[in-house]
Scaffold this active site. Structure first.
Site, mmCIF file in Angstrom:
data_model
loop_
_atom_site.group_PDB
_atom_site.id
_atom_site.type_symbol
_atom_site.label_atom_id
_atom_site.label_comp_id
_atom_site.label_asym_id
_atom_site.label_seq_id
_atom_site.Cartn_x
_atom_site.Cartn_y
_atom_site.Cartn_z
ATOM 1 N N GLU A 191 -19.615 53.671 -78.429
ATOM 2 C CA GLU A 191 -18.955 52.805 -79.401
ATOM 3 C C GLU A 191 -19.759 51.522 -79.563
ATOM 4 O O GLU A 191 -20.135 50.890 -78.573
ATOM 5 C CB GLU A 191 -17.546 52.423 -78.936
ATOM 6 N N ASP A 209 -8.675 42.286 -79.855
ATOM 7 C CA ASP A 209 -9.561 42.179 -78.698
ATOM 8 C C ASP A 209 -9.183 41.031 -77.782
ATOM 9 O O ASP A 209 -8.767 39.965 -78.222
ATOM 10 C CB ASP A 209 -11.011 42.018 -79.166
#
Length: 264
Positions: A45, A56
């Site tokens: 990723e 995040d």
């Protein structure tokens, strides 16, 4: 070039590490990617830095801040992606990105260039799959044979999971806990049953991410998840060691090898 689906053809769970592109610089990211793949990553990723990464946690937010301290351009993102792909063409690459950078570039241009750089899948946390804009984008991705990887959380209802079935491809990213990304000390209760339920409904591999950081955790989760996704723990190694490329690459290789060896 292997497809994402082909990576899941064996019975062994797949290790999927994440790196934020541009942290601490773009050239170093090619070295980080190489170390992680040599350590056993089956899919990689690649995070596209963004100014407002709502999904995040602090480790990846700081990584994005370091990335964006340098001049940012999608041209550079795609160039580095292509370099990683040329080093390891057999490893599928997946972008984890917010929608705005793609929209700003132009979706048709982005999908064309992303495919040419080696990208095989996209994860977009802030793009609902049931909007007209998303449907048009999905059509473009389908034409380019780029998988759109849906996120499922502990709060996602079974009806909504069923509605993903016709649009999802590649694998399902199962978010193991509430909140933002980051390392956690324990595995959420009921995770195994939930992952098995999602797999049964959608008919795709289900990979677990958010909060996984140790080989003990990956050992357990890999017995029932098709893949284990680790981001913050990888980025922490880069945060603490990224100023010394050789040392950081060695630590990433050792960490990836430890995680891979623990998985069933």
């Amino acid at each position: 070039m292997n497809s994402i689906s082909s990576v899941f053809s064996s019975e062994q769970s797949v290790f999927i590490p994440y790196i934020s592109l541009g942290d601490p610089d773009y050239d170093s990211c090619v070295i980080w990617a190489d170390a992680l793949i040599r350590g056993g990553a089956g899919i990689l990723e690649l995070g596209i830095p963004f100014t407002d990464p709502v999904a995040d946690g602090p480790v990846i937010q700081k990584a994005f801040k370091r990335s964006l301290a340098h001049p940012f351009s999608m041209d550079k993102i795609l160039e580095v992606t292509s370099e990683i792909h040329k080093l390891h063409p057999q490893i599928p690459l997946v972008y984890l990105t917010y929608f705005n950078p793609l929209f700003s570039m132009g979706l048709e241009s982005f999908t064309e260039r992303a495919k040419n750089s080696g990208i095989q899948g996209l994860i977009i946390p802030d793009l609902p799959f049931d909007t007209p804009e998303a449907e048009e984008f999905f059509s473009q991705l389908e034409r380019k044979r780029i998988d759109f990887i849906h996120l499922v959380t502990p709060a996602t209802t079974e009806d909504r999971i069923r509605s993903m079935k016709s649009l999802a491809s590649g694998f399902i990213y199962y978010v193991t806990s509430y909140g933002v990304t980051g390392e956690r000390g324990s595995i959420a209760s009921g995770l195994e049953d939930r992952i098995r339920m999602v797999r049964k409904i959608v008919g795709l591999p289900v990979c677990a991410g958010f909060g996984i950081s140790t080989s003990d955790q990956s050992k357990v989760i890999s017995t029932y998840a098709d893949g284990v996704i680790i981001g913050s723990a990888v980025q922490r190694i880069i945060e603490e060691n990224g100023s010394d490329r050789n040392n950081c690459a060695d630590k990433l290789l050792a960490y990836a090898s430890e995680i891979r060896a623990s998985m069933r």
